[in-house]
Design a protein around this motif. Structure first.
Motif, PDB file in Angstrom:
ATOM      1  N   ARG A 114      39.769  39.634  40.396  1.00 33.30           N
ATOM      2  CA  ARG A 114      40.168  41.012  40.077  1.00 33.30           C
ATOM      3  C   ARG A 114      39.203  42.015  40.698  1.00 33.30           C
ATOM      4  O   ARG A 114      39.621  43.012  41.280  1.00 33.30           O
ATOM      5  CB  ARG A 114      40.235  41.226  38.563  1.00 33.30           C
ATOM      6  N   ILE A 115      37.931  41.731  40.598  1.00 37.44           N
ATOM      7  CA  ILE A 115      36.922  42.635  41.165  1.00 37.44           C
ATOM      8  C   ILE A 115      37.028  42.663  42.690  1.00 37.44           C
ATOM      9  O   ILE A 115      36.959  43.729  43.312  1.00 37.44           O
ATOM     10  CB  ILE A 115      35.506  42.232  40.701  1.00 37.44           C
ATOM     11  N   ILE A 116      37.230  41.493  43.286  1.00 39.05           N
ATOM     12  CA  ILE A 116      37.336  41.430  44.748  1.00 39.05           C
ATOM     13  C   ILE A 116      38.563  42.198  45.222  1.00 39.05           C
ATOM     14  O   ILE A 116      38.501  42.955  46.196  1.00 39.05           O
ATOM     15  CB  ILE A 116      37.377  39.957  45.218  1.00 39.05           C
ATOM     16  N   ILE A 117      39.693  42.037  44.548  1.00 38.98           N
ATOM     17  CA  ILE A 117      40.914  42.761  44.932  1.00 38.98           C
ATOM     18  C   ILE A 117      40.727  44.256  44.741  1.00 38.98           C
ATOM     19  O   ILE A 117      41.142  45.061  45.589  1.00 38.98           O
ATOM     20  CB  ILE A 117      42.123  42.222  44.137  1.00 38.98           C
ATOM     21  N   LEU A 118      40.094  44.656  43.630  1.00 37.27           N
ATOM     22  CA  LEU A 118      39.838  46.078  43.393  1.00 37.27           C
ATOM     23  C   LEU A 118      38.967  46.674  44.495  1.00 37.27           C
ATOM     24  O   LEU A 118      39.268  47.748  45.034  1.00 37.27           O
ATOM     25  CB  LEU A 118      39.173  46.288  42.022  1.00 37.27           C
TER      26      LEU A 118
END
Length: 107
Positions: A24-28
């Protein structure tokens, strides 16, 4: 410390059991980076357009000043006199007289 760096380099944080939080953090971060790049390109396009329009305004202002100078030259009495002499028309030696027309109601 060395073990943590090794896990990051191998990508174990992406496949572990709690990797959903990491994804989730990487996609954000990826989406934010794409948005930042797109806005940077839009800003660059606007800067180029402003520069182009500024050059166009300068050219138009220069053309306006040039045409205004030519118009002033054409309006001079000496220039008109020379042009009319070329056509056979000279300057009148008698000054113009004012003609007053009275309407029939005033009489």
């Amino acid at each position: 410390m060395k073990k943590n760096i090794y896990h990051i380099l191998r990508g174990k944080f992406l496949i572990s059991d709690d990797s959903f939080k990491n994804w989730r953090i990487i996609i954000l971060i990826s989406v934010l980076a794409i948005i930042m790049i797109a806005s940077s390109h839009k800003a660059d396009q606007k800067v180029y357009e402003i520069a182009k329009l500024t050059n166009e305004v300068k050219e138009l202002r220069s053309a306006f000043v040039d045409k205004r100078g030519k118009l002033m030259q054409l309006k001079k009495e000496s220039f008109v006199e020379v042009e009319m002499k070329a056509k056979g028309i000279g300057i009148s030696l008698n000054p113009p007289t004012k003609i007053i027309v009275r309407s029939q109601q005033e009489q």
